[in-house]
Design a protein around this motif. Structure first.
Motif, PDB file in Angstrom:
ATOM      1  N   THR A  67       0.714  -1.135  -0.133  1.00 53.20           N
ATOM      2  CA  THR A  67      -0.199  -0.180   0.223  1.00 53.20           C
ATOM      3  C   THR A  67       1.335   1.488  -0.323  1.00 53.20           C
ATOM      4  OG1 THR A  67      -1.794  -1.428   1.270  1.00 53.20           O
ATOM      5  CG2 THR A  67      -1.569   1.066   0.854  1.00 53.20           C
ATOM      6  N   ARG A  68       2.061   1.831   1.127  1.00 57.28           N
ATOM      7  CA  ARG A  68       2.839   2.266   0.638  1.00 57.28           C
ATOM      8  C   ARG A  68       3.575   2.540  -0.706  1.00 57.28           C
ATOM      9  NH1 ARG A  68       6.226   6.892   1.985  1.00 57.28           N
ATOM     10  NH2 ARG A  68       8.488   6.880   1.401  1.00 57.28           N
ATOM     11  N   ALA A  69       3.278   1.412  -1.390  1.00 55.79           N
ATOM     12  CA  ALA A  69       4.279   1.871  -2.619  1.00 55.79           C
ATOM     13  C   ALA A  69       2.871   2.483  -3.689  1.00 55.79           C
ATOM     14  CB  ALA A  69       4.678   0.935  -3.098  1.00 55.79           C
ATOM     15  N   ARG A  70       2.224   1.902  -3.394  1.00 56.82           N
ATOM     16  CA  ARG A  70       0.903   2.990  -4.434  1.00 56.82           C
ATOM     17  C   ARG A  70       1.358   3.716  -3.903  1.00 56.82           C
ATOM     18  NH1 ARG A  70      -2.575  -1.776  -2.692  1.00 56.82           N
ATOM     19  NH2 ARG A  70      -2.828  -3.603  -4.343  1.00 56.82           N
ATOM     20  N   GLU A  71       1.031   4.210  -3.062  1.00 54.32           N
ATOM     21  CA  GLU A  71       0.801   5.733  -2.504  1.00 54.32           C
ATOM     22  C   GLU A  71       1.804   6.290  -2.688  1.00 54.32           C
ATOM     23  OE1 GLU A  71       0.746   5.811   1.936  1.00 54.32           O
ATOM     24  OE2 GLU A  71      -1.505   4.825   1.637  1.00 54.32           O
ATOM     25  N   VAL A  72       2.765   6.309  -2.977  1.00 60.31           N
ATOM     26  CA  VAL A  72       4.173   6.636  -2.864  1.00 60.31           C
ATOM     27  C   VAL A  72       4.450   7.456  -4.969  1.00 60.31           C
ATOM     28  CG1 VAL A  72       7.028   6.483  -3.798  1.00 60.31           C
ATOM     29  CG2 VAL A  72       5.482   6.403  -1.619  1.00 60.31           C
ATOM     30  N   LEU A  73       4.079   5.936  -5.469  1.00 63.84           N
ATOM     31  CA  LEU A  73       3.631   5.719  -7.251  1.00 63.84           C
ATOM     32  C   LEU A  73       2.975   7.140  -7.386  1.00 63.84           C
ATOM     33  CD1 LEU A  73       4.655   5.288 -10.116  1.00 63.84           C
ATOM     34  CD2 LEU A  73       3.609   3.467  -9.814  1.00 63.84           C
ATOM     35  N   ARG A  74       1.345   6.612  -6.750  1.00 64.12           N
ATOM     36  CA  ARG A  74       0.154   7.832  -7.813  1.00 64.12           C
ATOM     37  C   ARG A  74       0.966   9.081  -6.722  1.00 64.12           C
ATOM     38  NH1 ARG A  74      -3.902   4.750  -9.047  1.00 64.12           N
ATOM     39  NH2 ARG A  74      -3.971   2.865  -8.940  1.00 64.12           N
ATOM     40  N   GLU A  75       1.122   9.395  -5.561  1.00 67.39           N
ATOM     41  CA  GLU A  75       1.466  11.385  -5.452  1.00 67.39           C
ATOM     42  C   GLU A  75       2.910  11.360  -6.099  1.00 67.39           C
ATOM     43  OE1 GLU A  75       2.241  10.769  -0.763  1.00 67.39           O
ATOM     44  OE2 GLU A  75      -0.241  10.026  -0.631  1.00 67.39           O
ATOM     45  N   LYS A  76       4.068  10.139  -6.626  1.00 69.68           N
ATOM     46  CA  LYS A  76       5.234  11.298  -7.059  1.00 69.68           C
ATOM     47  C   LYS A  76       5.341  10.679  -8.559  1.00 69.68           C
ATOM     48  CE  LYS A  76       5.570  12.911  -2.709  1.00 69.68           C
ATOM     49  NZ  LYS A  76       5.472  13.766  -2.524  1.00 69.68           N
ATOM     50  N   ARG A  77       4.716  10.314  -9.038  1.00 70.39           N
ATOM     51  CA  ARG A  77       5.128   9.818  -9.819  1.00 70.39           C
ATOM     52  C   ARG A  77       6.110   8.916 -10.056  1.00 70.39           C
ATOM     53  NH1 ARG A  77       1.283  11.189 -13.721  1.00 70.39           N
ATOM     54  NH2 ARG A  77       0.105  13.282 -14.068  1.00 70.39           N
ATOM     55  N   THR A  78       6.510   8.581  -9.040  1.00 69.33           N
ATOM     56  CA  THR A  78       8.683   8.154  -9.414  1.00 69.33           C
ATOM     57  C   THR A  78       8.547   6.877  -7.823  1.00 69.33           C
ATOM     58  OG1 THR A  78       9.366   9.502 -10.504  1.00 69.33           O
ATOM     59  CG2 THR A  78      10.260   7.538  -8.983  1.00 69.33           C
ATOM     60  N   ASN A 180      19.929   9.805  -0.012  1.00 68.52           N
ATOM     61  CA  ASN A 180      19.572  10.316   1.235  1.00 68.52           C
ATOM     62  C   ASN A 180      18.457  11.389   0.505  1.00 68.52           C
ATOM     63  OD1 ASN A 180      20.580   9.338   3.228  1.00 68.52           O
ATOM     64  ND2 ASN A 180      21.514  11.009   3.228  1.00 68.52           N
ATOM     65  N   ASP A 181      18.012  11.977  -0.454  1.00 72.45           N
ATOM     66  CA  ASP A 181      17.139  13.493  -1.081  1.00 72.45           C
ATOM     67  C   ASP A 181      16.720  12.243  -2.371  1.00 72.45           C
ATOM     68  OD1 ASP A 181      19.426  12.560  -2.967  1.00 72.45           O
ATOM     69  OD2 ASP A 181      19.619  15.186  -3.559  1.00 72.45           O
ATOM     70  N   LEU A 182      16.295  10.529  -2.317  1.00 64.06           N
ATOM     71  CA  LEU A 182      15.819   9.895  -3.065  1.00 64.06           C
ATOM     72  C   LEU A 182      14.686   9.124  -2.108  1.00 64.06           C
ATOM     73  CD1 LEU A 182      17.705   8.881  -5.741  1.00 64.06           C
ATOM     74  CD2 LEU A 182      15.876  10.459  -6.072  1.00 64.06           C
ATOM     75  N   ARG A 183      16.223   8.886  -0.940  1.00 64.74           N
ATOM     76  CA  ARG A 183      14.678   7.947   0.285  1.00 64.74           C
ATOM     77  C   ARG A 183      12.879   8.286   0.373  1.00 64.74           C
ATOM     78  NH1 ARG A 183      18.546   4.748   2.006  1.00 64.74           N
ATOM     79  NH2 ARG A 183      20.722   5.349   2.512  1.00 64.74           N
ATOM     80  N   HIS A 184      12.536   9.406   0.279  1.00 61.89           N
ATOM     81  CA  HIS A 184      10.866   9.860   0.511  1.00 61.89           C
ATOM     82  C   HIS A 184      10.047   8.987  -1.033  1.00 61.89           C
ATOM     83  CE1 HIS A 184      11.844  12.791  -2.232  1.00 61.89           C
ATOM     84  NE2 HIS A 184      10.595  12.711  -2.750  1.00 61.89           N
ATOM     85  N   LEU A 185      11.494   8.528  -1.867  1.00 66.57           N
ATOM     86  CA  LEU A 185      10.537   7.788  -2.962  1.00 66.57           C
ATOM     87  C   LEU A 185      10.173   6.314  -2.901  1.00 66.57           C
ATOM     88  CD1 LEU A 185      11.846   9.933  -5.914  1.00 66.57           C
ATOM     89  CD2 LEU A 185       9.192  10.025  -5.409  1.00 66.57           C
ATOM     90  N   THR A 186      11.104   5.537  -1.888  1.00 62.49           N
ATOM     91  CA  THR A 186      11.493   4.297  -1.932  1.00 62.49           C
ATOM     92  C   THR A 186      10.050   3.727  -0.994  1.00 62.49           C
ATOM     93  OG1 THR A 186      12.943   4.770   0.267  1.00 62.49           O
ATOM     94  CG2 THR A 186      14.146   4.099  -1.815  1.00 62.49           C
ATOM     95  N   ALA A 187      10.166   2.454  -1.160  1.00 61.95           N
ATOM     96  CA  ALA A 187       8.777   1.526  -0.407  1.00 61.95           C
ATOM     97  C   ALA A 187       9.796   0.234  -0.662  1.00 61.95           C
ATOM     98  CB  ALA A 187       7.640   1.766  -1.417  1.00 61.95           C
ATOM     99  N   GLU A 188       9.910  -0.539   0.297  1.00 58.73           N
ATOM    100  CA  GLU A 188      10.320  -2.363   0.785  1.00 58.73           C
ATOM    101  C   GLU A 188       9.229  -2.607   1.066  1.00 58.73           C
ATOM    102  OE1 GLU A 188      13.824  -4.288   3.055  1.00 58.73           O
ATOM    103  OE2 GLU A 188      13.262  -1.983   3.683  1.00 58.73           O
ATOM    104  N   VAL A 189       8.924  -3.565  -0.258  1.00 60.36           N
ATOM    105  CA  VAL A 189       7.689  -4.686   0.094  1.00 60.36           C
ATOM    106  C   VAL A 189       8.777  -5.685   0.863  1.00 60.36           C
ATOM    107  CG1 VAL A 189       6.608  -4.146  -1.659  1.00 60.36           C
ATOM    108  CG2 VAL A 189       8.330  -5.219  -2.311  1.00 60.36           C
TER     109      VAL A 189
END
Length: 651
Positions: A67-78, A180-189
């Motif tokens: 679910t976290r991965a879905r939210e990141v993708l839809r909000e940030k596009r990446t 570090n400036d990319l960590r907000h785009l990560t999701a660990e499944v």
């Protein structure tokens, strides 16, 4: 005395003309190679076509933190997706993209190799409006991973402008290099529950076991260790046992499927440790590699292994030694009704191969030489070679020795090697491409081969079907690049086959059509220029996607290169495009725009184009008025492109 004349051929490694008349060469080796590749491709599902994505989606179980991965993708596009190897992270990434609306744009994978001097896999990529993009970096090297991260920021801005999305599968082993400036785009499944994954696969095959039937202790042990891809294999094995008929129930199908996957490693280790005969150990490995082959094949492989490892000869008279039947019995093997020799324990042959490659690492090089010698034996038929190749490939890839597969491919495609090894080389190379850990390594190797000037005819005959049948379903962009290089540089027949493969691939996909037009719009020199000229004129369609500004720009660039050549090389094709203006009047303005823009930079080129157009108008045909109007509009378009005031009417 009567003299007899004729031709005697002791051995041939290529085409032989043994008499008068024409010679007709039937390339059966290439046909068999294609057949093997298609059969092999049918067993795996790693493509991103819509049909295959639907197949995966029906069997997909959301992993933890999805679910976290879905939210990141839809909000940030990446979204940058991480996870342990074997947790199904690539499949999860694909499903994230599959769930997005597909009203426009394509879902495709970005290349993970640096082709044609591109500094990054993200450099110069053609991203269309609404595209959904997958970039698998799970096996990237350190320097490559660092470079790609630098490109992500610029790419993200472009994604936003185009309403596109990107999911990147991260290399888990390089987690310490993530910026570090990319960590907000990560999701660990995490890894989804294996039992739920199995149950979902079984339901899709119309198999509905009761919950208690899935609580089997042996099944639980297997599922706790197996990667998710093996869970899917187990489900398919259960289906196969169901389909074989009979009145058996699920418990019996499951037991039979688990027996097929039984781990015999401890048993094999004990048997080998207790065996003090080098010949007996050689027999074990020979039989494991050529399982279900005829006794003579196993004997030849055994003797060959002893020779390669410099084992002392046995001076005992032959009749004083045991026969093969006794030797087979001593290693728990038997001869089946079809004459093939096999171990009587399921999974034993797999464990023997694993044991030798794992616990005798100092002889892996000799094992490669041995396998090559065995495969060269004329007694080994095509089916036996076809069965043995995946066994060798599995060990080389498991032990991180992809260079062993490359070595064999190069040996099997040398000019002095029989063409019967062409299918073997193609099959082995495709297995390397399909490997999750080493696929990128083989894609890069194929690129290096396709761009090399000294690539042999035999290797080229392998690369064309491998690119078309094995690489294109999963990485079509990279397959097209390699086929294009072979179409330019390949030798005679290989060049022709590669050209046809390029046309076949680009005609099947609009995005690849645009990619190829882009490649054909750059400078053309020498034989490469002749090939690109022919490819463009054969491929370019005056109607296909002509409403797209992007396509018109690409066509203009390629036509500009083409029109610099002598008139006779392109006049007929210009006439075809002008005829399309008459037949498809709704596209006429776009077609003429392309031709006019392509010639506008040079007055002489524009004049030659207009002269060809006047010749096309001249024949007395029923649509003479439409042709005259088309030529008039072409002249006006050329004038407009050159900034000139239009004429009232052409004479």
């Amino acid at each position: 005395m009567t003299d007899h004349t004729g031709t005697h051929v002791h051995e041939s490694h290529g085409s032989v003309h043994g008499g008068a008349g024409h010679q007709y060469n039937f390339y059966m080796a290439a046909a068999e190679a294609t057949s093997r590749l298609r059969d092999q491709a049918g067993r795996r599902r790693r493509t991103i076509s819509k049909a295959d994505r639907l197949h995966i989606y029906q069997r997909f179980v959301d992993p933890p933190r999805f679910t976290r991965a879905r939210e990141v993708l839809r909000e940030k596009r990446t979204a940058l997706l991480d996870g342990l190897p074997g947790s199904g992270r690539r499949t999860a990434a694909l499903m994230l993209l599959h769930e997005l609306p597909d009203a426009r744009g394509d879902l495709h994978e970005l290349p993970d190799t640096a082709d044609d001097a591109a500094s990054s896999v993200l450099a110069g990529q053609d991203i269309g409006a609404g595209d959904r993009l997958l970039l698998d970096l799970s096996e990237a090297e350190e320097s490559r991973y660092v470079d790609i991260q630098r490109e992500l920021f610029a790419l993200r801005d472009r994604l936003s402008d185009l309403d596109a999305y990107l999911v990147v599968v991260l290399p888990h082993h390089l987690g310490y290099l993530l910026r570090n400036d990319l960590r907000h785009l990560t999701a660990e499944v995490g890894r989804p529950p294996a039992k739920r994954v199995l149950a979902r696969h079984l339901r899709c095959e119309d198999i509905h076991p009761a919950p208690a039937e899935l609580d089997d202790q042996e099944l639980g042990t297997y599922l706790s260790r197996a990667p998710l891809r093996k869970v899917a294999v187990l489900a398919d094995s259960i289906r196969q046992h169901r389909d074989r008929g009979g009145d058996h129930d699920f418990a019996q199908w499951l037991a039979a499927a688990l027996a097929d996957e039984h781990d015999q490693s401890a048993r094999v280790a004990t048997d080998i440790a207790g065996e003090d005969s080098g010949r007996r150990r050689a027999l074990l490995l020979a039989l494991a590699m050529f399982h279900n082959a005829l006794p003579g094949t196993v004997l030849h492989a055994t003797n060959s292994l002893l020779k390669v490892l410099s084992h002392p000869d046995d001076d005992t008279p032959r009749l004083d030694r045991t026969d093969l039947y006794a030797e087979f019995t001593a290693v728990h093997a038997e001869v089946g009704p079809d004459g093939g020799v096999h171990f009587d324990l399921p999974g034993y042959a797999d464990a023997v191969r694993d044991h030798f490659w794992t616990y005798m690492p100092d002889v892996r090089l000799q094992l490669r030489t041995w396998f090559h010698a065995c495969m060269s034996a004329r007694e080994l038929d095509s089916d036996e070679r076809k069965a043995a190749i995946p066994r060798f490939a599995e060990q080389g890839l498991r032990c991180r020795r992809p260079e062993d597969l490359r070595w064999l491919v190069e040996r099997w495609t040398r000019p002095d090697t029989s063409t019967r090894h062409i299918p073997d080389a193609a099959q082995l190379l495709a297995l390397g491409l399909a490997d999750e850990q080493h696929g990128r390594w083989f894609r890069q190797q194929i690129y290096d081969w396709s761009t090399a000037a000294d690539t042999s005819q035999g290797l080229g005959q392998v690369l064309v079907p491998v690119c078309l049948e094995a690489m294109a379903p999963t990485h079509p962009d990279q397959a097209l690049v390699r086929l294009h290089h072979l179409a330019r540089r390949g030798k005679s027949q290989v060049r022709a086959e590669a050209q046809q493969a390029v046309l076949s691939l680009t005609r099947s996909d609009n995005r690849l059509y645009q990619l190829m037009l882009n490649r054909l719009g750059v400078g053309r020199e020498g034989r490469s220029g002749d090939t690109d000229h022919w490819l463009f004129l054969t491929l370019a369609d005056p109607i296909r996607l002509i409403r797209s500004p992007r396509v018109r720009t690409l066509l203009t660039q390629a036509w500009a290169e083409t029109l610099r050549r002598p008139d006779e090389q392109w006049a007929e094709h210009v006439s075809h495009w002008l005829s399309a203006c008459v037949e498809y009047t709704e596209h006429r303005s776009h077609i003429l725009e392309v031709l006019a823009a392509a010639s506008a930079s040079d007055c002489r080129t524009a004049g030659r184009l207009f002269r060809v157009a006047r010749g096309w108008r001249r024949p007395p045909v029923h649509d003479a008025a439409d042709r005259a109007e088309t030529v008039d509009l072409l002249l006006r378009s050329i004038d407009a492109e050159q900034g000139l005031s239009p004429y009232e009417r052409t004479a």
